[in-house]
Motif scaffolding. Structure first.
Motif, PDB file in Angstrom:
ATOM      1  N   UNK A 102      -6.104  10.972 -17.041  1.00  0.00           N
ATOM      2  CA  UNK A 102      -7.072   9.988 -16.578  1.00  0.00           C
ATOM      3  C   UNK A 102      -8.042  10.688 -15.640  1.00  0.00           C
ATOM      4  N   UNK A 103      -9.291  10.595 -15.962  1.00  0.00           N
ATOM      5  CA  UNK A 103     -10.319  11.172 -15.104  1.00  0.00           C
ATOM      6  C   UNK A 103     -10.873  10.051 -14.239  1.00  0.00           C
ATOM      7  N   UNK A 104     -10.288   9.890 -13.079  1.00  0.00           N
ATOM      8  CA  UNK A 104     -10.639   8.736 -12.256  1.00  0.00           C
ATOM      9  C   UNK A 104     -11.588   9.087 -11.122  1.00  0.00           C
ATOM     10  N   UNK A 105     -12.021  10.288 -11.039  1.00  0.00           N
ATOM     11  CA  UNK A 105     -12.966  10.632  -9.991  1.00  0.00           C
ATOM     12  C   UNK A 105     -12.376  11.561  -8.949  1.00  0.00           C
ATOM     13  N   UNK A 106     -13.241  11.949  -8.015  1.00  0.00           N
ATOM     14  CA  UNK A 106     -12.883  12.978  -7.050  1.00  0.00           C
ATOM     15  C   UNK A 106     -11.760  12.560  -6.106  1.00  0.00           C
ATOM     16  N   UNK A 107     -11.691  11.274  -5.724  1.00  0.00           N
ATOM     17  CA  UNK A 107     -10.617  10.873  -4.813  1.00  0.00           C
ATOM     18  C   UNK A 107      -9.244  11.146  -5.416  1.00  0.00           C
ATOM     19  N   UNK A 108      -9.136  10.963  -6.726  1.00  0.00           N
ATOM     20  CA  UNK A 108      -7.859  11.245  -7.388  1.00  0.00           C
ATOM     21  C   UNK A 108      -7.594  12.747  -7.454  1.00  0.00           C
ATOM     22  N   UNK A 109      -8.657  13.537  -7.634  1.00  0.00           N
ATOM     23  CA  UNK A 109      -8.496  14.999  -7.597  1.00  0.00           C
ATOM     24  C   UNK A 109      -8.068  15.441  -6.204  1.00  0.00           C
ATOM     25  N   UNK A 110      -8.685  14.838  -5.182  1.00  0.00           N
ATOM     26  CA  UNK A 110      -8.336  15.170  -3.805  1.00  0.00           C
ATOM     27  C   UNK A 110      -6.891  14.783  -3.508  1.00  0.00           C
ATOM     28  N   UNK A 111      -6.471  13.614  -3.995  1.00  0.00           N
ATOM     29  CA  UNK A 111      -5.079  13.199  -3.821  1.00  0.00           C
ATOM     30  C   UNK A 111      -4.134  14.230  -4.433  1.00  0.00           C
ATOM     31  N   UNK A 112      -4.491  14.714  -5.602  1.00  0.00           N
ATOM     32  CA  UNK A 112      -3.661  15.719  -6.279  1.00  0.00           C
ATOM     33  C   UNK A 112      -3.618  17.022  -5.490  1.00  0.00           C
ATOM     34  N   UNK A 113      -4.768  17.423  -4.940  1.00  0.00           N
ATOM     35  CA  UNK A 113      -4.828  18.662  -4.153  1.00  0.00           C
ATOM     36  C   UNK A 113      -3.993  18.533  -2.873  1.00  0.00           C
ATOM     37  N   UNK A 114      -4.087  17.383  -2.211  1.00  0.00           N
ATOM     38  CA  UNK A 114      -3.288  17.137  -1.007  1.00  0.00           C
ATOM     39  C   UNK A 114      -1.806  17.216  -1.351  1.00  0.00           C
ATOM     40  N   UNK A 115      -1.420  16.563  -2.426  1.00  0.00           N
ATOM     41  CA  UNK A 115      -0.018  16.565  -2.861  1.00  0.00           C
ATOM     42  C   UNK A 115       0.452  17.979  -3.170  1.00  0.00           C
ATOM     43  N   UNK A 138       1.024  11.520  11.374  1.00  0.00           N
ATOM     44  CA  UNK A 138       0.059  11.257  10.303  1.00  0.00           C
ATOM     45  C   UNK A 138      -0.571   9.876  10.503  1.00  0.00           C
ATOM     46  N   UNK A 139       0.257   8.873  10.789  1.00  0.00           N
ATOM     47  CA  UNK A 139      -0.253   7.518  11.013  1.00  0.00           C
ATOM     48  C   UNK A 139      -1.163   7.475  12.242  1.00  0.00           C
ATOM     49  N   UNK A 140      -0.787   8.201  13.278  1.00  0.00           N
ATOM     50  CA  UNK A 140      -1.614   8.262  14.486  1.00  0.00           C
ATOM     51  C   UNK A 140      -2.988   8.846  14.155  1.00  0.00           C
ATOM     52  N   UNK A 141      -3.002   9.897  13.334  1.00  0.00           N
ATOM     53  CA  UNK A 141      -4.275  10.536  12.963  1.00  0.00           C
ATOM     54  C   UNK A 141      -5.153   9.566  12.171  1.00  0.00           C
ATOM     55  N   UNK A 142      -4.555   8.775  11.284  1.00  0.00           N
ATOM     56  CA  UNK A 142      -5.322   7.773  10.534  1.00  0.00           C
ATOM     57  C   UNK A 142      -5.930   6.758  11.512  1.00  0.00           C
ATOM     58  N   UNK A 173      -5.194   9.487   2.569  1.00  0.00           N
ATOM     59  CA  UNK A 173      -4.516  10.069   1.413  1.00  0.00           C
ATOM     60  C   UNK A 173      -3.270  10.856   1.839  1.00  0.00           C
ATOM     61  N   UNK A 174      -3.352  11.527   2.975  1.00  0.00           N
ATOM     62  CA  UNK A 174      -2.170  12.225   3.493  1.00  0.00           C
ATOM     63  C   UNK A 174      -1.095  11.203   3.866  1.00  0.00           C
ATOM     64  N   UNK A 175      -1.495  10.094   4.480  1.00  0.00           N
ATOM     65  CA  UNK A 175      -0.540   9.040   4.831  1.00  0.00           C
ATOM     66  C   UNK A 175       0.126   8.448   3.591  1.00  0.00           C
ATOM     67  N   UNK A 176      -0.672   8.232   2.537  1.00  0.00           N
ATOM     68  CA  UNK A 176      -0.086   7.743   1.291  1.00  0.00           C
ATOM     69  C   UNK A 176       0.976   8.704   0.773  1.00  0.00           C
ATOM     70  N   UNK A 177       0.678   9.999   0.813  1.00  0.00           N
ATOM     71  CA  UNK A 177       1.644  11.006   0.363  1.00  0.00           C
ATOM     72  C   UNK A 177       2.906  10.954   1.220  1.00  0.00           C
ATOM     73  N   UNK A 178       2.729  10.805   2.517  1.00  0.00           N
ATOM     74  CA  UNK A 178       3.877  10.738   3.422  1.00  0.00           C
ATOM     75  C   UNK A 178       4.742   9.507   3.144  1.00  0.00           C
ATOM     76  N   UNK A 179       4.135   8.447   2.658  1.00  0.00           N
ATOM     77  CA  UNK A 179       4.862   7.217   2.328  1.00  0.00           C
ATOM     78  C   UNK A 179       5.316   7.193   0.870  1.00  0.00           C
ATOM     79  N   UNK A 180       5.006   8.276   0.118  1.00  0.00           N
ATOM     80  CA  UNK A 180       5.347   8.366  -1.303  1.00  0.00           C
ATOM     81  C   UNK A 180       4.715   7.228  -2.116  1.00  0.00           C
TER      82      UNK A 180
END
Length: 195
Positions: A102-115, A138-142, A173-180
């Motif tokens: 799925x080519x959903x755009x740069x935010x999804x690419x960034x999510x993948x790179x963060x992961x 991580x939550x504090x930084x958000x 996006x980092x917070x999402x990764x931390x929360x799985x």
């Protein structure tokens, strides 16, 4: 909207694109009758060259393409239709006829790179070092980035506002990764709310 069907022996190519993700889903052909039916019913109908007849995408599978927008190119001989697909589009079972990804755009690419940086434990990565500090940090930084965005929203510097918005999205996006949790999970909730 005028389409020149005469240039291509009565058939024009039609690019089908997901309205939400902008992913190209398939290519088909329309004659004037198929185009009229598509506009009238709001469901994509092609002229099938193999069946030599009008063919509504999904007539057998139930995987219809609901029309959201129709555009014609500058030469008036190619159509772009943005759709909301009912389900998978390709007869192979893939979401797109152009492959599984799925080519959903740069935010999804960034999510993948963060992961990837976190999963691969890239030591010199800011992303990984923040993640290593734990969910509270991580939550504090958000939270900090959200406050900075609010402050910039009250000022007139558009560039600073956009940069703070980008910082907030990145850290979110980092917070999402931390929360799985995945960005697609959040997108799904927004899509459901939009119904």
């Amino acid at each position: 909207m005028k389409i020149d069907f005469s240039k291509t022996n009565g058939l024009v190519p039609v690019i089908i694109q997901d309205e939400r993700t902008l992913q190209v889903l398939m290519l088909g052909y329309m004659n004037e009758e198929a185009f009229s039916k598509t506009k009238e019913e709001g469901i994509v109908t092609f002229f099938s060259r193999s069946k030599n007849r009008l063919w509504t995408k999904g007539e057998e599978s139930g995987n219809f393409l609901s029309v959201k927008n129709i555009e014609v190119d500058c030469d008036q001989d190619t159509i772009l239709i943005k759709v909301i697909p009912t389900n998978t589009v390709c007869h192979t079972g893939s979401f797109s006829c152009f492959g599984e990804k799925d080519s959903k755009g740069f935010l999804y690419e960034l999510e993948e790179k963060i992961s990837q940086r976190i999963d691969d434990k890239i030591q010199d990565s800011y992303t990984y070092s923040l993640y290593q500090k734990g969910i509270n940090k991580v939550a504090q930084k958000v939270g900090e980035e959200a406050v900075e965005l609010v402050i910039e929203a009250k000022d007139d510097n558009e560039n600073l506002f956009k940069n703070e918005a980008a910082d907030l999205l990145y850290h979110f996006l980092i917070l999402l990764k931390a929360k799985n949790i995945h960005l697609a999970d959040i997108e799904e909730i927004l899509l459901d709310r939009n119904k």
